[in-house]
Design a protein around this motif. Structure first.
Motif, PDB file in Angstrom:
ATOM      1  N   MET A   1       0.849  -1.199   0.000  1.00 14.63           N
ATOM      2  CA  MET A   1       0.000   0.000   0.000  1.00 14.63           C
ATOM      3  C   MET A   1       0.878   1.240   0.000  1.00 14.63           C
ATOM      4  N   GLN A   8      -2.879   8.689   5.194  1.00 16.80           N
ATOM      5  CA  GLN A   8      -2.485   7.312   4.816  1.00 16.80           C
ATOM      6  C   GLN A   8      -1.379   6.802   5.729  1.00 16.80           C
ATOM      7  N   GLU A  11      -2.920   5.754   8.996  1.00 20.15           N
ATOM      8  CA  GLU A  11      -3.593   4.436   8.918  1.00 20.15           C
ATOM      9  C   GLU A  11      -2.569   3.300   8.851  1.00 20.15           C
ATOM     10  N   THR A  12      -1.526   3.511   8.058  1.00 24.56           N
ATOM     11  CA  THR A  12      -0.534   2.452   7.857  1.00 24.56           C
ATOM     12  C   THR A  12       0.200   2.125   9.160  1.00 24.56           C
ATOM     13  N   ALA A  64     -10.613  -1.009   7.732  1.00 29.68           N
ATOM     14  CA  ALA A  64      -9.317  -0.649   7.138  1.00 29.68           C
ATOM     15  C   ALA A  64      -8.295  -1.764   7.355  1.00 29.68           C
ATOM     16  N   LEU A  65      -8.302  -2.341   8.556  1.00 29.47           N
ATOM     17  CA  LEU A  65      -7.344  -3.415   8.832  1.00 29.47           C
ATOM     18  C   LEU A  65      -7.648  -4.661   8.005  1.00 29.47           C
ATOM     19  N   LYS A  67      -8.996  -4.834   5.133  1.00 33.90           N
ATOM     20  CA  LYS A  67      -8.560  -4.575   3.753  1.00 33.90           C
ATOM     21  C   LYS A  67      -7.039  -4.738   3.661  1.00 33.90           C
ATOM     22  N   ARG A  68      -6.352  -4.175   4.627  1.00 30.30           N
ATOM     23  CA  ARG A  68      -4.883  -4.246   4.637  1.00 30.30           C
ATOM     24  C   ARG A  68      -4.435  -5.709   4.742  1.00 30.30           C
ATOM     25  N   GLU A  71      -4.348  -7.532   1.654  1.00 31.60           N
ATOM     26  CA  GLU A  71      -3.220  -7.127   0.797  1.00 31.60           C
ATOM     27  C   GLU A  71      -1.893  -7.725   1.274  1.00 31.60           C
ATOM     28  N   THR A  72      -1.669  -7.721   2.585  1.00 29.74           N
ATOM     29  CA  THR A  72      -0.340  -8.096   3.101  1.00 29.74           C
ATOM     30  C   THR A  72      -0.264  -9.540   3.580  1.00 29.74           C
ATOM     31  N   HIS A  77      -1.770  -7.650  10.843  1.00 28.82           N
ATOM     32  CA  HIS A  77      -2.820  -6.782  10.304  1.00 28.82           C
ATOM     33  C   HIS A  77      -4.194  -7.443  10.386  1.00 28.82           C
TER      34      HIS A  77
END
Ligand code: 3HC
Length: 389
Positions: A1, A8, A11-12, A64-65, A67-68, A71-72, A77
């Motif tokens: 991301m 951003q 959030e990260t 949000a987590l 979704k992350r 991705e990861t 996460h």
């Protein structure tokens, strides 16, 4: 991301930290109040993570987590089960969490305190006790090192005088309560010893065996270790019931937190006395058991490590520092703080956390290892993530 805007970056870096706080709470390692107090008073954050989570909204953080995580694939996460539950119920982490515990009492008389060590933490801790009116004997390896403690305390008091917050008389009184000793035998009559020597198990074990021989019966033996097993230090003595952790934060005269760490062997009386004493010297105590990172470092260092990984993805250090101060209100950005703590210390803590929790996501960032190998340790070497030369 990619994380480029302050929001951003927030959030990260901050959402996974909030998730860690939920996991710590859900396994019962610490109360919600102590988790929040830990980060407020140990790191100067305006609010604790569970309060922040409630304010942002558990459902927002969860989405949000989640979704992350897709991705990861990093388990760190993956939203904590309790986050999923509270978000689903529309509930809160902090409501009704204020405890009505009776104020702790001193179960041992404490009038004289011994501090072992002459580094930044030892000097700051000696200052805290002397300012609170205790006679303090500081044990160091040489007169020169002891003079460094007096100079540190004197400089802090001069700064307070310059700001009109103290007087020359106060300074003389505080310094008058501090005595230095190069022999540990001078600890024979103290009621409490706080050790803040090198963060090395063998060195500390040797000290605790010696303290067992020297300290009077009933003296409390406290360590300010941030990462070594206190249980093992207690087991090196014939009196593990009197051994406890008092983890202060840097700079000790300013940061209000003390993590009070009990082992299975620590007596309830020693625990209560240390809680009462912590309050008496103007600090906020939080309670936890003997586990790597305790409350604060276990939440703080993964976030710092993530910030380094984000910089490895190409985001500028200054951009990350500024974004975190602006959006989260933390007093320092992650790289400013890493440089204060020291990259060597940070790497050691990160390695302890990886060994304890065995999460691949806790693997120390490559740049952190490189900085340590290059001797770029932070402010103390004039170069770390930032340059201080
Ligand atoms: N020693 C003593 N006093 C100090 C100091 C120091 N090194 N640095 C600052 N101070 C005092 C100042 O005199 C001032 O006192 P006053 O309020 O009575 O006038 C007060 O602290 C605020 O100082 P400044 O206004 O000059 O500076 P800032 O507003 O920038 O605050 C800070 C400095 C308090 C250090 C703030 O930046 C902060 O809270 N940083 C976060 C530090 C942190 O997170 N510490 C925890 C690290 S992790 C750890 O220790 C665990 C370990 O195991 C690794």
């Amino acid at each position: 991301m990619s994380a480029e805007t302050p929001e951003q970056i927030f959030e990260t870096l901050v959402y996974p930290y909030l998730n860690h706080a939920v996991r710590m709470f859900e396994v019962g390692y610490a109360t919600a109040t102590d988790i929040d107090h830990g980060m407020r008073f140990g790191c100067g954050y305006p609010k604790g993570p569970l309060t922040v989570l409630d304010e942002i909204g558990p459902a927002v953080v969860l989405d949000a987590l989640a979704k992350r995580f897709t991705e990861t694939g990093d388990h760190l996460h993956q939203p904590a089960d309790l986050l999923v539950k509270i978000a689903g119920e529309g509930g809160s982490f902090t409501q009704g969490s204020a405890e009505g515990e009776a104020a702790p009492e001193l179960k041992h008389e404490i009038s004289k305190v011994g501090v072992v060590g002459t580094g930044t933490m030892a000097s700051g801790i000696a200052q805290v006790f002397a300012q609170a009116g205790y006679d303090v004997v500081v044990v160091g390896r040489s007169e020169e090192k002891l003079a460094g403690v007096t100079a540190y305390v004197g400089k802090n008091l001069d700064r307070a005088i310059a700001k009109g917050k103290s007087t020359e008389d106060d300074k003389a009184a505080v310094l008058g309560r501090l005595t230095g000793a190069t022999s540990r035998e001078d600890l024979a009559d103290v009621d409490l010893v706080v050790e803040a020597i090198a963060e090395d198990l063998d060195i500390k074990l040797e000290l605790f065996r010696d303290l067992d021989r020297i300290a009077k019966q009933g003296a409390i033996l406290a360590t300010t270790t941030s990462s070594l097993p206190i249980t093992q230090l207690g087991a090196a003595t014939s009196r593990p019931a009197d051994v406890i952790g008092m983890h202060f934060f840097n700079p000790a005269p300013v940061m209000k937190l003390v993590e009070i760490v009990t082992t299975d062997a620590t007596s309830a009386q020693v625990n209560e006395t240390v809680k009462a004493l912590t309050a008496k010297v103007g600090k906020v105590g939080v309670s936890c058991s003997d586990r790597a990172g305790f409350i604060v470092n276990a939440l703080l260092f993964p976030y710092l490590n993530d910030a380094i990984k984000l910089s490895e993805d190409g985001v500028e250090l200054g951009t990350i520092d500024a974004a975190i101060k602006e959006t989260a209100g933390f007093p320092m950005g992650p790289f400013e703080l890493l440089d204060v703590v020291g990259n060597d210390v940070s790497l050691a803590i990160q390695e302890e956390l990886l060994a304890e929790f065995k999460e691949p996501g806790l693997e120390p960032a490559a740049t952190l290892k490189e900085k340590v190998a290059a001797g770029e340790l932070g402010r103390k070497t004039k170069k770390g993530f930032h340059d201080y030369s």
